[in-house]
Write a protein that holds these residues in place. Structure first.
Motif, PDB file in Angstrom:
ATOM      1  N   GLY A 247       7.815 -27.119  31.116  1.00 34.14           N
ATOM      2  CA  GLY A 247       7.925 -27.080  29.649  1.00 34.14           C
ATOM      3  C   GLY A 247       6.932 -26.106  29.036  1.00 34.14           C
ATOM      4  O   GLY A 247       6.517 -26.265  27.893  1.00 34.14           O
ATOM      5  N   LEU A 248       6.538 -25.077  29.801  1.00 27.48           N
ATOM      6  CA  LEU A 248       5.519 -24.142  29.318  1.00 27.48           C
ATOM      7  C   LEU A 248       6.054 -22.716  29.129  1.00 27.48           C
ATOM      8  O   LEU A 248       5.271 -21.788  28.942  1.00 27.48           O
ATOM      9  CB  LEU A 248       4.347 -24.101  30.311  1.00 27.48           C
TER      10      LEU A 248
ATOM     11  N   LYS B 211      -6.185 -32.108  23.212  1.00 24.39           N
ATOM     12  CA  LYS B 211      -5.147 -32.542  24.162  1.00 24.39           C
ATOM     13  C   LYS B 211      -4.008 -31.529  24.242  1.00 24.39           C
ATOM     14  O   LYS B 211      -3.454 -31.269  25.303  1.00 24.39           O
ATOM     15  CB  LYS B 211      -4.570 -33.886  23.697  1.00 24.39           C
ATOM     16  N   LYS B 212      -3.670 -30.970  23.081  1.00 23.77           N
ATOM     17  CA  LYS B 212      -2.564 -30.007  23.056  1.00 23.77           C
ATOM     18  C   LYS B 212      -3.007 -28.671  23.667  1.00 23.77           C
ATOM     19  O   LYS B 212      -2.211 -27.967  24.278  1.00 23.77           O
ATOM     20  CB  LYS B 212      -2.056 -29.824  21.628  1.00 23.77           C
ATOM     21  N   ILE B 213      -4.281 -28.331  23.505  1.00 20.43           N
ATOM     22  CA  ILE B 213      -4.774 -27.106  24.153  1.00 20.43           C
ATOM     23  C   ILE B 213      -4.642 -27.262  25.666  1.00 20.43           C
ATOM     24  O   ILE B 213      -4.165 -26.366  26.369  1.00 20.43           O
ATOM     25  CB  ILE B 213      -6.240 -26.804  23.755  1.00 20.43           C
ATOM     26  N   MET B 214      -5.044 -28.438  26.172  1.00 23.07           N
ATOM     27  CA  MET B 214      -4.937 -28.691  27.620  1.00 23.07           C
ATOM     28  C   MET B 214      -3.468 -28.610  28.050  1.00 23.07           C
ATOM     29  O   MET B 214      -3.134 -28.080  29.096  1.00 23.07           O
ATOM     30  CB  MET B 214      -5.495 -30.072  27.970  1.00 23.07           C
ATOM     31  N   ARG B 215      -2.575 -29.138  27.188  1.00 26.78           N
ATOM     32  CA  ARG B 215      -1.151 -29.183  27.536  1.00 26.78           C
ATOM     33  C   ARG B 215      -0.515 -27.780  27.550  1.00 26.78           C
ATOM     34  O   ARG B 215       0.271 -27.447  28.419  1.00 26.78           O
ATOM     35  CB  ARG B 215      -0.443 -30.089  26.519  1.00 26.78           C
ATOM     36  N   TYR B 216      -0.894 -26.944  26.541  1.00 30.14           N
ATOM     37  CA  TYR B 216      -0.162 -25.685  26.353  1.00 30.14           C
ATOM     38  C   TYR B 216      -0.954 -24.422  26.678  1.00 30.14           C
ATOM     39  O   TYR B 216      -0.459 -23.331  26.446  1.00 30.14           O
ATOM     40  CB  TYR B 216       0.333 -25.590  24.905  1.00 30.14           C
ATOM     41  N   LYS B 217      -2.192 -24.562  27.190  1.00 30.50           N
ATOM     42  CA  LYS B 217      -3.009 -23.346  27.363  1.00 30.50           C
ATOM     43  C   LYS B 217      -2.350 -22.336  28.308  1.00 30.50           C
ATOM     44  O   LYS B 217      -2.580 -21.131  28.191  1.00 30.50           O
ATOM     45  CB  LYS B 217      -4.433 -23.691  27.802  1.00 30.50           C
ATOM     46  N   ASN B 218      -1.507 -22.802  29.213  1.00 28.53           N
ATOM     47  CA  ASN B 218      -0.848 -21.865  30.129  1.00 28.53           C
ATOM     48  C   ASN B 218       0.574 -21.509  29.709  1.00 28.53           C
ATOM     49  O   ASN B 218       1.310 -20.889  30.479  1.00 28.53           O
ATOM     50  CB  ASN B 218      -0.823 -22.453  31.543  1.00 28.53           C
TER      51      ASN B 218
ATOM     52  N   VAL C 237      -0.062 -16.358  18.600  1.00 30.11           N
ATOM     53  CA  VAL C 237       0.031 -17.240  17.418  1.00 30.11           C
ATOM     54  C   VAL C 237       0.981 -18.406  17.697  1.00 30.11           C
ATOM     55  O   VAL C 237       0.833 -19.483  17.129  1.00 30.11           O
ATOM     56  CB  VAL C 237       0.435 -16.503  16.102  1.00 30.11           C
ATOM     57  N   LEU C 238       1.944 -18.178  18.580  1.00 29.59           N
ATOM     58  CA  LEU C 238       2.851 -19.282  18.938  1.00 29.59           C
ATOM     59  C   LEU C 238       2.087 -20.349  19.727  1.00 29.59           C
ATOM     60  O   LEU C 238       2.264 -21.545  19.508  1.00 29.59           O
ATOM     61  CB  LEU C 238       4.029 -18.752  19.763  1.00 29.59           C
ATOM     62  N   ARG C 239       1.238 -19.897  20.658  1.00 26.43           N
ATOM     63  CA  ARG C 239       0.416 -20.860  21.417  1.00 26.43           C
ATOM     64  C   ARG C 239      -0.485 -21.635  20.460  1.00 26.43           C
ATOM     65  O   ARG C 239      -0.611 -22.851  20.560  1.00 26.43           O
ATOM     66  CB  ARG C 239      -0.457 -20.129  22.462  1.00 26.43           C
ATOM     67  N   ASP C 240      -1.068 -20.911  19.521  1.00 27.82           N
ATOM     68  CA  ASP C 240      -1.946 -21.564  18.541  1.00 27.82           C
ATOM     69  C   ASP C 240      -1.157 -22.645  17.780  1.00 27.82           C
ATOM     70  O   ASP C 240      -1.656 -23.753  17.552  1.00 27.82           O
ATOM     71  CB  ASP C 240      -2.483 -20.491  17.577  1.00 27.82           C
TER      72      ASP C 240
END
Ligand code: FAD
Length: 303
Positions: free
Chosen positions: A239-240, A194-201, A73-76
């Motif tokens: 930053g991940l 864009k944020k999914i690409m940034r934070y998916k990992n 849920v944090l990633r979401d």
């Protein structure tokens, strides 16, 4: 002026998709049988915080307390626009009732520089709506519950419309304040590509450790630890790395956490199955609906 918002979010079982395996024999929820989702009203709380950031600047930090899987849920939330995410996970949190949960969350929130704390009104699994108000008490700040609209935010004063069941109330207070937000407050934004690409990992250390252990089942503990530290270092640089706090880090008094800090005793659990006895088909027309309302008034189901 910019505002720092903290949003409390909870991962919950999707109670709309209850199947035969949803309950254990002892009456407890079989969480493994239900898909885990973002508590719906926490999405409304997050949306309100993101709107404040869009209009006035500042930051949005999301916090969840839960098992390692709750990092989802944090990633979401990061995919939707949150700036920072914190997972509170610690086996000593297990068996926490709402009093212990709100105490643990209060210890975490106190470590953050905030103006506004936002919670969902209620979680769809526990359903108590107690955590927000208890958290405000423990933080020693004003609470405004059942918020359905942010009307005005100016310097250190916030004005909100809250639902009081039979109508609404306009409330103005000084910040800092805690809001519990209802499902009517807004339409939560969708995740941004864009944020999914940034934070998916983006991962929390506990997730990194779980994956490395699964991939290196023969490795000894020291090697696993080194691999985990190495991978976490790489994620931190990018930053991940999702922040992960335990009860020691937030300086929680253990007598207020988990079973020790939970005075609630479950006396009896009853499974209630609502089965329709008879049904009546109503035509989906104005006349059909008017006829149904007339019948309901006649038999005094509604007044
Ligand atoms: P509500 O008060 O309805 O939630 C309101 C809002 O508070 C949410 O919308 C959200 O914004 C915030 N919030 C609530 N919980 C969290 C959270 N965890 N993280 C971040 N924000 C949050 N649950 C377990 O998972 N494991 C257990 O071992 C366990 N043991 C329990 C033992 C007892 C005796 C009892 C009574 C309950 C136990 N629970 C356990 C359930 C747990 O107490 C509740 O899930 C939790 O306190 C939240 O209450 P609620 O679901 O009613 O949330």
């Amino acid at each position: 002026m910019p505002y720092n918002c903290v949003v409390l979010v909870k991962q919950v079982p999707d109670t709309k998709r209850i199947t035969g395996q949803a309950m254990n024999d002892d009456g407890t929820v079989n969480r493994a049988a239900l898909p885990a989702i973002f508590n719906p009203e926490d999405l409304n709380a997050l949306e309100m915080a993101l709107t404040i950031k869009d209009r006035f600047g500042g930051s949005v930090t999301v916090i969840t307390m839960g098992l390692p899987a709750a990092a989802a849920v944090l990633r979401d939330a990061l995919f939707r626009g949150a700036d920072d995410a914190i997972l509170i996970t610690d086996s000593r949190c297990a068996a926490s009732d709402t009093l212990a949960t709100s105490y643990i969350l209060s210890c975490a929130v106190k470590k953050i520089d905030y103006d506004i704390v936002l919670c969902g009104r209620q979680a769809i699994d526990g359903d108590t709506a107690q955590v927000g108000p208890q958290l405000a008490e423990k933080l020693g700040i004003t609470q405004i519950t059942y918020v359905e609209e942010l009307t005005k935010l100016s310097k250190k004063t916030i004005t909100l419309r809250r639902n009081v069941g039979t109508g609404w109330q306009l409330v103005r207070t000084k910040l800092p304040a805690l809001l519990t937000v209802t499902g009517e407050a807004n339409e939560p934004r969708v995740t941004a590509a864009k944020k999914i690409m940034r934070y998916k990992n983006a991962r929390a250390p506990v997730e990194v450790a779980q994956k490395i252990k699964a991939e290196n089942s023969q490795a000894d503990e020291t090697s696993i630890k080194e691999l985990v530290e190495h991978k976490c270092g790489i994620l931190r640089e990018k930053g991940l790395l999702i922040k992960q706090w335990d009860l020691d880090f937030i300086a929680a008094d253990l007598s207020w956490c988990g079973r020790n800090g939970s005075p609630t005793k479950v006396h009896r659990i009853q499974s209630v199955v609502l089965a329709a006895k008879e049904s009546k088909k109503v035509e989906p027309t104005d006349d059909g609906v008017a006829g149904m309302i007339h019948e309901l008034i006649e038999d005094k189901t509604i007044m």
